[in-house]
Design a protein around this motif. Structure first.
Motif, PDB file in Angstrom:
ATOM      1  N   ILE A 199     -48.904  20.962 -70.795  1.00  0.00           N
ATOM      2  CA  ILE A 199     -50.038  21.851 -71.064  1.00  0.00           C
ATOM      3  C   ILE A 199     -50.272  21.966 -72.567  1.00  0.00           C
ATOM      4  CG2 ILE A 199     -50.808  24.258 -70.944  1.00  0.00           C
ATOM      5  CD1 ILE A 199     -49.708  24.335 -68.130  1.00  0.00           C
ATOM      6  N   GLY A 200     -49.210  22.076 -73.343  1.00  0.00           N
ATOM      7  CA  GLY A 200     -49.326  22.176 -74.801  1.00  0.00           C
ATOM      8  C   GLY A 200     -48.731  20.954 -75.477  1.00  0.00           C
ATOM      9  N   GLU A 201     -48.686  20.985 -76.795  1.00  0.00           N
ATOM     10  CA  GLU A 201     -48.135  19.872 -77.564  1.00  0.00           C
ATOM     11  C   GLU A 201     -46.632  20.011 -77.785  1.00  0.00           C
ATOM     12  OE1 GLU A 201     -49.652  17.044 -78.549  1.00  0.00           O
ATOM     13  OE2 GLU A 201     -51.303  17.787 -77.318  1.00  0.00           O
ATOM     14  N   GLU A 202     -46.080  21.205 -77.582  1.00  0.00           N
ATOM     15  CA  GLU A 202     -44.662  21.424 -77.836  1.00  0.00           C
ATOM     16  C   GLU A 202     -43.797  20.673 -76.811  1.00  0.00           C
ATOM     17  OE1 GLU A 202     -46.293  24.532 -75.221  1.00  0.00           O
ATOM     18  OE2 GLU A 202     -46.824  24.001 -77.256  1.00  0.00           O
ATOM     19  N   GLU A 203     -42.585  20.347 -77.239  1.00  0.00           N
ATOM     20  CA  GLU A 203     -41.640  19.644 -76.376  1.00  0.00           C
ATOM     21  C   GLU A 203     -41.215  20.557 -75.217  1.00  0.00           C
ATOM     22  OE1 GLU A 203     -40.344  16.425 -76.589  1.00  0.00           O
ATOM     23  OE2 GLU A 203     -41.965  16.165 -78.025  1.00  0.00           O
ATOM     24  N   VAL A 204     -40.784  19.962 -74.131  1.00  0.00           N
ATOM     25  CA  VAL A 204     -40.312  20.730 -72.981  1.00  0.00           C
ATOM     26  C   VAL A 204     -38.966  21.347 -73.331  1.00  0.00           C
ATOM     27  CG1 VAL A 204     -39.565  20.578 -70.581  1.00  0.00           C
ATOM     28  CG2 VAL A 204     -41.523  19.243 -71.360  1.00  0.00           C
ATOM     29  N   ASP A 205     -38.833  22.646 -73.121  1.00  0.00           N
ATOM     30  CA  ASP A 205     -37.584  23.357 -73.401  1.00  0.00           C
ATOM     31  C   ASP A 205     -36.612  23.105 -72.246  1.00  0.00           C
ATOM     32  OD1 ASP A 205     -35.568  25.066 -74.131  1.00  0.00           O
ATOM     33  OD2 ASP A 205     -36.730  26.904 -73.897  1.00  0.00           O
ATOM     34  N   MET A 206     -35.488  22.458 -72.522  1.00  0.00           N
ATOM     35  CA  MET A 206     -34.513  22.117 -71.489  1.00  0.00           C
ATOM     36  C   MET A 206     -33.363  23.122 -71.421  1.00  0.00           C
ATOM     37  SD  MET A 206     -35.715  19.524 -69.981  1.00  0.00           S
ATOM     38  CE  MET A 206     -34.328  18.933 -69.038  1.00  0.00           C
ATOM     39  N   ALA A 207     -33.472  24.258 -72.122  1.00  0.00           N
ATOM     40  CA  ALA A 207     -32.406  25.253 -72.126  1.00  0.00           C
ATOM     41  C   ALA A 207     -32.219  25.835 -70.723  1.00  0.00           C
ATOM     42  CB  ALA A 207     -32.729  26.364 -73.119  1.00  0.00           C
ATOM     43  N   GLU A 208     -30.960  26.113 -70.378  1.00  0.00           N
ATOM     44  CA  GLU A 208     -30.635  26.659 -69.062  1.00  0.00           C
ATOM     45  C   GLU A 208     -30.662  28.176 -69.101  1.00  0.00           C
ATOM     46  OE1 GLU A 208     -26.792  25.112 -68.239  1.00  0.00           O
ATOM     47  OE2 GLU A 208     -27.477  23.045 -68.221  1.00  0.00           O
ATOM     48  N   GLY A 209     -31.169  28.769 -68.033  1.00  0.00           N
ATOM     49  CA  GLY A 209     -31.157  30.210 -67.899  1.00  0.00           C
ATOM     50  C   GLY A 209     -29.906  30.663 -67.157  1.00  0.00           C
ATOM     51  N   LYS A 210     -29.864  31.913 -66.812  1.00  0.00           N
ATOM     52  CA  LYS A 210     -28.717  32.450 -66.081  1.00  0.00           C
ATOM     53  C   LYS A 210     -29.011  32.431 -64.589  1.00  0.00           C
ATOM     54  CE  LYS A 210     -27.547  35.576 -69.785  1.00  0.00           C
ATOM     55  NZ  LYS A 210     -26.465  35.373 -70.505  1.00  0.00           N
ATOM     56  N   GLY A 211     -28.004  32.171 -63.808  1.00  0.00           N
ATOM     57  CA  GLY A 211     -28.173  32.175 -62.367  1.00  0.00           C
ATOM     58  C   GLY A 211     -27.341  31.110 -61.702  1.00  0.00           C
ATOM     59  N   LEU A 212     -27.179  31.237 -60.412  1.00  0.00           N
ATOM     60  CA  LEU A 212     -26.330  30.337 -59.645  1.00  0.00           C
ATOM     61  C   LEU A 212     -26.884  28.920 -59.603  1.00  0.00           C
ATOM     62  CD1 LEU A 212     -23.835  30.150 -57.840  1.00  0.00           C
ATOM     63  CD2 LEU A 212     -25.289  30.706 -55.906  1.00  0.00           C
ATOM     64  N   THR A 213     -28.211  28.772 -59.562  1.00  0.00           N
ATOM     65  CA  THR A 213     -28.804  27.445 -59.431  1.00  0.00           C
ATOM     66  C   THR A 213     -29.239  26.855 -60.772  1.00  0.00           C
ATOM     67  OG1 THR A 213     -30.978  28.419 -59.042  1.00  0.00           O
ATOM     68  CG2 THR A 213     -29.628  27.909 -57.094  1.00  0.00           C
ATOM     69  N   MET A 214     -28.810  27.438 -61.866  1.00  0.00           N
ATOM     70  CA  MET A 214     -29.114  26.971 -63.226  1.00  0.00           C
ATOM     71  C   MET A 214     -30.608  26.802 -63.466  1.00  0.00           C
ATOM     72  SD  MET A 214     -25.997  24.289 -63.732  1.00  0.00           S
ATOM     73  CE  MET A 214     -26.866  23.493 -65.028  1.00  0.00           C
ATOM     74  N   PRO A 215     -31.390  27.868 -63.332  1.00  0.00           N
ATOM     75  CA  PRO A 215     -32.823  27.746 -63.589  1.00  0.00           C
ATOM     76  C   PRO A 215     -33.080  27.493 -65.072  1.00  0.00           C
ATOM     77  CG  PRO A 215     -32.214  30.046 -63.406  1.00  0.00           C
ATOM     78  CD  PRO A 215     -30.984  29.241 -63.063  1.00  0.00           C
ATOM     79  N   LYS A 216     -34.251  26.954 -65.379  1.00  0.00           N
ATOM     80  CA  LYS A 216     -34.628  26.767 -66.776  1.00  0.00           C
ATOM     81  C   LYS A 216     -34.892  28.141 -67.392  1.00  0.00           C
ATOM     82  CE  LYS A 216     -37.685  23.573 -67.580  1.00  0.00           C
ATOM     83  NZ  LYS A 216     -37.009  23.075 -68.753  1.00  0.00           N
ATOM     84  N   SER A 217     -34.585  28.301 -68.672  1.00  0.00           N
ATOM     85  CA  SER A 217     -34.834  29.592 -69.316  1.00  0.00           C
ATOM     86  C   SER A 217     -36.337  29.834 -69.467  1.00  0.00           C
ATOM     87  CB  SER A 217     -34.134  29.673 -70.675  1.00  0.00           C
ATOM     88  OG  SER A 217     -34.613  28.675 -71.538  1.00  0.00           O
ATOM     89  N   MET A 218     -37.092  28.775 -69.719  1.00  0.00           N
ATOM     90  CA  MET A 218     -38.554  28.855 -69.757  1.00  0.00           C
ATOM     91  C   MET A 218     -39.083  27.947 -68.646  1.00  0.00           C
ATOM     92  SD  MET A 218     -39.492  30.872 -72.189  1.00  0.00           S
ATOM     93  CE  MET A 218     -41.212  30.462 -72.231  1.00  0.00           C
ATOM     94  N   PRO A 219     -39.805  28.479 -67.669  1.00  0.00           N
ATOM     95  CA  PRO A 219     -40.302  27.639 -66.572  1.00  0.00           C
ATOM     96  C   PRO A 219     -41.187  26.500 -67.085  1.00  0.00           C
ATOM     97  CG  PRO A 219     -40.653  29.970 -66.094  1.00  0.00           C
ATOM     98  CD  PRO A 219     -40.196  29.877 -67.513  1.00  0.00           C
ATOM     99  N   LEU A 220     -41.077  25.360 -66.435  1.00  0.00           N
ATOM    100  CA  LEU A 220     -41.895  24.204 -66.803  1.00  0.00           C
ATOM    101  C   LEU A 220     -43.317  24.409 -66.306  1.00  0.00           C
ATOM    102  CD1 LEU A 220     -42.190  21.307 -67.872  1.00  0.00           C
ATOM    103  CD2 LEU A 220     -41.539  20.522 -65.587  1.00  0.00           C
ATOM    104  N   GLU A 221     -44.271  24.238 -67.192  1.00  0.00           N
ATOM    105  CA  GLU A 221     -45.674  24.286 -66.823  1.00  0.00           C
ATOM    106  C   GLU A 221     -46.274  22.933 -67.141  1.00  0.00           C
ATOM    107  OE1 GLU A 221     -47.775  27.558 -68.529  1.00  0.00           O
ATOM    108  OE2 GLU A 221     -46.351  29.021 -67.787  1.00  0.00           O
ATOM    109  N   ALA A 222     -46.861  22.301 -66.145  1.00  0.00           N
ATOM    110  CA  ALA A 222     -47.454  20.978 -66.326  1.00  0.00           C
ATOM    111  C   ALA A 222     -48.733  20.886 -65.512  1.00  0.00           C
ATOM    112  CB  ALA A 222     -46.468  19.902 -65.892  1.00  0.00           C
TER     113      ALA A 222
END
Length: 123
Positions: free
Chosen positions: A80-103
């Motif tokens: 959606i934007g020009e910035e790189e996709v943030d691959m940082a992991e969030g907290k939780g059992l299933t290791m969600p992304k800290s910032m949801p991917l929007e595409a």
């Protein structure tokens, strides 16, 4: 171990152990190329181990590749934007992304032909 002992596997810890992996904190899917013939493939246990492992493991291993391949083959994907996709992991059992991917996605032109043929065959 005494009979009846319950052993819990710390898969999260094993998957990030620098004694087992080179650059353990980095995402490197090429470690598992060659259909599991790599020397590191036996170290990955995403579905747990033993009697309490995931009952859907065999189905998931077959279907996830098919689903991902279909998404790549049938759609055009854009950030959606020009910035790189943030691959940082969030907290939780299933290791969600800290910032949801929007595409953004749109079906490829060849899918119009395929879908119209499929609909015609069903009528």
């Amino acid at each position: 171990m005494p009979c009846g002992t319950i052993l819990l596997i710390n898969a999260w810890g094993l998957h990030r152990d620098p004694k087992l992996w080179d650059d353990a904190e980095s995402f490197k899917p090429e470690r598992f190329e060659n259909n599991g013939e790599s020397t590191e493939s036996y170290k990955l246990i995403p579905f747990g181990l033993g009697r309490r492992s995931c009952p859907g493991m065999d189905l998931a291993q077959r279907v996830v590749g098919l689903a991902l391949g279909s998404l790549i083959q049938c759609f055009e994907w854009e950030r959606i934007g020009e910035e790189e996709v943030d691959m940082a992991e969030g907290k939780g059992l299933t290791m969600p992304k800290s910032m949801p991917l929007e595409a953004m996605c749109k079906k490829k032109a060849i899918m119009n032909v395929f879908l119209s043929e499929t609909v015609d065959d069903c009528l």
